[in-house]
Design a protein around this motif. Structure first.
Motif, PDB file in Angstrom:
ATOM      1  N   GLY A 157       0.785  -1.230   0.000  1.00 39.69           N
ATOM      2  CA  GLY A 157       0.000   0.000   0.000  1.00 39.69           C
ATOM      3  C   GLY A 157       0.815   1.276   0.000  1.00 39.69           C
ATOM      4  N   GLU A 158       2.158   1.159  -0.101  1.00 37.28           N
ATOM      5  CA  GLU A 158       3.014   2.355  -0.121  1.00 37.28           C
ATOM      6  C   GLU A 158       3.933   2.293  -1.332  1.00 37.28           C
ATOM      7  N   GLU A 159       3.450   2.818  -2.443  1.00 39.57           N
ATOM      8  CA  GLU A 159       4.193   2.752  -3.697  1.00 39.57           C
ATOM      9  C   GLU A 159       5.534   3.480  -3.568  1.00 39.57           C
ATOM     10  N   GLY A 160       6.587   2.822  -4.015  1.00 40.76           N
ATOM     11  CA  GLY A 160       7.918   3.412  -3.976  1.00 40.76           C
ATOM     12  C   GLY A 160       8.671   3.187  -2.685  1.00 40.76           C
ATOM     13  N   SER A 161       8.018   2.602  -1.669  1.00 38.18           N
ATOM     14  CA  SER A 161       8.670   2.335  -0.392  1.00 38.18           C
ATOM     15  C   SER A 161       8.995   0.850  -0.271  1.00 38.18           C
ATOM     16  N   THR A 162      10.076   0.545   0.430  1.00 40.74           N
ATOM     17  CA  THR A 162      10.456  -0.838   0.635  1.00 40.74           C
ATOM     18  C   THR A 162      10.544  -1.155   2.128  1.00 40.74           C
ATOM     19  N   VAL A 163      10.431  -2.433   2.439  1.00 44.01           N
ATOM     20  CA  VAL A 163      10.480  -2.892   3.821  1.00 44.01           C
ATOM     21  C   VAL A 163      11.921  -2.937   4.305  1.00 44.01           C
ATOM     22  N   GLU A 164      12.195  -2.284   5.421  1.00 41.91           N
ATOM     23  CA  GLU A 164      13.511  -2.362   6.047  1.00 41.91           C
ATOM     24  C   GLU A 164      13.448  -3.446   7.120  1.00 41.91           C
ATOM     25  N   MET A 165      14.209  -4.501   6.910  1.00 43.64           N
ATOM     26  CA  MET A 165      14.133  -5.643   7.809  1.00 43.64           C
ATOM     27  C   MET A 165      15.197  -5.573   8.896  1.00 43.64           C
ATOM     28  N   LYS A 166      14.773  -5.689  10.151  1.00 42.75           N
ATOM     29  CA  LYS A 166      15.673  -5.755  11.286  1.00 42.75           C
ATOM     30  C   LYS A 166      15.804  -7.207  11.726  1.00 42.75           C
ATOM     31  N   PHE A 167      17.021  -7.596  12.103  1.00 42.62           N
ATOM     32  CA  PHE A 167      17.246  -8.994  12.458  1.00 42.62           C
ATOM     33  C   PHE A 167      16.406  -9.419  13.656  1.00 42.62           C
ATOM     34  N   SER A 168      16.244  -8.524  14.637  1.00 49.59           N
ATOM     35  CA  SER A 168      15.455  -8.861  15.817  1.00 49.59           C
ATOM     36  C   SER A 168      14.009  -9.164  15.452  1.00 49.59           C
ATOM     37  N   ASP A 169      13.470  -8.443  14.449  1.00 53.71           N
ATOM     38  CA  ASP A 169      12.118  -8.728  13.968  1.00 53.71           C
ATOM     39  C   ASP A 169      12.093 -10.016  13.152  1.00 53.71           C
ATOM     40  N   TYR A 170      13.150 -10.222  12.366  1.00 51.71           N
ATOM     41  CA  TYR A 170      13.179 -11.401  11.494  1.00 51.71           C
ATOM     42  C   TYR A 170      13.219 -12.684  12.313  1.00 51.71           C
ATOM     43  N   ILE A 171      13.921 -12.674  13.427  1.00 51.46           N
ATOM     44  CA  ILE A 171      13.945 -13.855  14.291  1.00 51.46           C
ATOM     45  C   ILE A 171      12.527 -14.216  14.728  1.00 51.46           C
ATOM     46  N   LYS A 172      11.735 -13.219  15.084  1.00 54.42           N
ATOM     47  CA  LYS A 172      10.360 -13.480  15.508  1.00 54.42           C
ATOM     48  C   LYS A 172       9.548 -14.068  14.354  1.00 54.42           C
ATOM     49  N   ILE A 173       9.728 -13.512  13.147  1.00 53.25           N
ATOM     50  CA  ILE A 173       9.035 -14.055  11.969  1.00 53.25           C
ATOM     51  C   ILE A 173       9.450 -15.508  11.752  1.00 53.25           C
ATOM     52  N   PHE A 290      23.966 -13.274  16.352  1.00 53.55           N
ATOM     53  CA  PHE A 290      23.011 -13.254  17.455  1.00 53.55           C
ATOM     54  C   PHE A 290      23.496 -12.378  18.605  1.00 53.55           C
ATOM     55  N   SER A 291      22.598 -11.565  19.142  1.00 54.94           N
ATOM     56  CA  SER A 291      22.857 -10.908  20.421  1.00 54.94           C
ATOM     57  C   SER A 291      22.543 -11.908  21.537  1.00 54.94           C
ATOM     58  N   VAL A 292      22.873 -11.557  22.764  1.00 56.42           N
ATOM     59  CA  VAL A 292      22.551 -12.435  23.890  1.00 56.42           C
ATOM     60  C   VAL A 292      21.045 -12.661  23.964  1.00 56.42           C
ATOM     61  N   SER A 293      20.259 -11.595  23.800  1.00 54.70           N
ATOM     62  CA  SER A 293      18.803 -11.734  23.889  1.00 54.70           C
ATOM     63  C   SER A 293      18.248 -12.529  22.711  1.00 54.70           C
ATOM     64  N   ASP A 294      18.860 -12.366  21.526  1.00 58.92           N
ATOM     65  CA  ASP A 294      18.445 -13.172  20.361  1.00 58.92           C
ATOM     66  C   ASP A 294      18.628 -14.657  20.668  1.00 58.92           C
ATOM     67  N   ASN A 295      19.772 -14.991  21.206  1.00 59.69           N
ATOM     68  CA  ASN A 295      20.083 -16.389  21.481  1.00 59.69           C
ATOM     69  C   ASN A 295      19.187 -16.952  22.576  1.00 59.69           C
ATOM     70  N   GLU A 296      18.891 -16.145  23.566  1.00 62.12           N
ATOM     71  CA  GLU A 296      18.000 -16.591  24.640  1.00 62.12           C
ATOM     72  C   GLU A 296      16.613 -16.887  24.108  1.00 62.12           C
ATOM     73  N   LEU A 297      16.108 -16.006  23.227  1.00 68.66           N
ATOM     74  CA  LEU A 297      14.791 -16.223  22.626  1.00 68.66           C
ATOM     75  C   LEU A 297      14.787 -17.499  21.790  1.00 68.66           C
ATOM     76  N   PHE A 298      15.823 -17.675  20.983  1.00 71.48           N
ATOM     77  CA  PHE A 298      15.917 -18.858  20.117  1.00 71.48           C
ATOM     78  C   PHE A 298      16.022 -20.129  20.942  1.00 71.48           C
ATOM     79  N   ASP A 299      16.868 -20.110  21.956  1.00 71.79           N
ATOM     80  CA  ASP A 299      17.054 -21.302  22.791  1.00 71.79           C
ATOM     81  C   ASP A 299      15.779 -21.659  23.556  1.00 71.79           C
ATOM     82  N   ALA A 300      15.043 -20.640  23.977  1.00 73.86           N
ATOM     83  CA  ALA A 300      13.781 -20.905  24.675  1.00 73.86           C
ATOM     84  C   ALA A 300      12.803 -21.597  23.741  1.00 73.86           C
ATOM     85  N   TYR A 301      12.797 -21.165  22.474  1.00 74.13           N
ATOM     86  CA  TYR A 301      11.913 -21.815  21.499  1.00 74.13           C
ATOM     87  C   TYR A 301      12.347 -23.268  21.271  1.00 74.13           C
TER      88      TYR A 301
END
Length: 316
Positions: A157-173, A290-301
């Motif tokens: 819905g936003e012509e000409g704009s692109t998605v900026e992906m952050k790794f912390s968000d991508y881990i959740k996806i 991975f940050s420490v919090s990234d790894n903790e989230l992943f390991d918990a999963y």
């Protein structure tokens, strides 16, 4: 665990496109390049007649598909030379597989490959000679993020704009999202691992290809029944080291206009895609990302993921 899960920028919440099994019970988010192209791909998959001399390669994206396809095709052809025929023709998720024979594009014997769980494919592909490659989920997540963050998906819905992906968000996806093209990685692994004892299926772990290529390729050769010599296997192992593959394959280029037209891409887009296929190939690359919090989230999963308890992933 309560959290906001961002939608995938080209997931089924955007495309509303799926690969659906014959009986309708399995519905997996599809990868869409163009809608009309996907419809043609699905029709081809449904009508394809399997050839007994062929092999099927199953893998989730960024699990070593390109490596193992190259290796298996070298084994089939009895050569350690890089395959100059275009692999994308054998990617039945993107190219109408019925055209391979109809247009004499890629003769058998060949290795057809797919990123969909095999349970979504028609009966013609069930029970065939199949090699499945898996990679540890932390490295898959990192590799997939780097590929997708460079593709610049348009904002809905936003012509000409692109998605900026952050790794912390991508881990959740990656961990919790259900709309990613080809579906959730963990659901993929859960189903595919149920096939491990079938005589027509051989599992390879990506890390084995990197750390013990001769041993891994020898087992693939034995499964395929191709009886290639130890000398040829050693040459294939040497040719498919990551650094040599990265250089040799990315420099090939593909300027066949008719072929690129059939794939609905231009030469510059294809070269960009090829450049994204080979980034590092490193086992344990997740430790640098991975940050420490990234790894903790992943390991918990992973700790609560019952379906993956007996899959021997290699993290190093």
């Amino acid at each position: 665990m309560s959290m906001d899960i961002p939608p995938h920028p080209r997931g089924c919440t955007v495309t509303n496109m799926f690969m659906i099994s014959d009986d309708g019970s399995i519905k997996i988010p599809a990868l869409i390049v163009k809608e009309e192209g996907f419809k043609e791909v699905v029709e081809a998959v449904k009508t394809y007649k399997w050839k007994d001399e062929d092999f099927l390669l199953g893998s989730y994206p960024k699990n070593g598909t390109n490596f193992l396809w190259e290796i298996m095709t070298m084994i089939l052809r009895g050569t350690s030379d890089y395959i100059t025929d275009f692999k994308a023709l054998c990617m039945m998720d993107l190219f109408p597989v019925t055209k391979l024979d109809a247009d004499n594009l890629f003769p058998s014997p060949r290795v057809l490959n797919t990123h969909y769980r095999l349970e979504a494919l028609p009966a013609a592909f069930q029970g065939k000679k199949t090699v499945i490659v898996m990679r540890n989920p932390k490295d898959v997540c990192v590799s997939y993020f780097h590929q997708e963050s460079k593709l610049k998906f348009p904002k809905k819905g936003e012509e000409g704009s692109t998605v900026e992906m952050k790794f912390s968000d991508y881990i959740k996806i990656f961990l919790f999202g259900q709309d990613m093209p080809f579906g959730n990685f963990f659901k993929y692994c859960e189903y595919m691992w149920t096939l491990k004892d079938k005589p027509n299926v051989h599992f390879v772990f990506y890390e084995e290809l990197i750390m013990d290529p001769i041993g891994a390729i020898t087992k693939v050769n034995e499964f395929m029944g191709t009886n290639r010599s130890p000398e040829l296997i050693a040459k294939i192992a040497d040719a498919t080291t990551f650094s040599k593959m990265q250089q040799g394959k990315s420099q090939q280029g593909h300027d066949n206009k008719a072929l690129l037209g059939a794939l609905r891409v231009d030469e510059s887009a294809m070269k960009k895609t090829l450049s994204l296929m080979f980034r590092k190939g490193k086992v344990g690359d997740w430790k640098d990302q991975f940050s420490v919090s990234d790894n903790e989230l992943f390991d918990a999963y992973l700790k609560q993921w019952e379906g993956g308890k007996d899959i021997p992933f290699i993290y190093v």
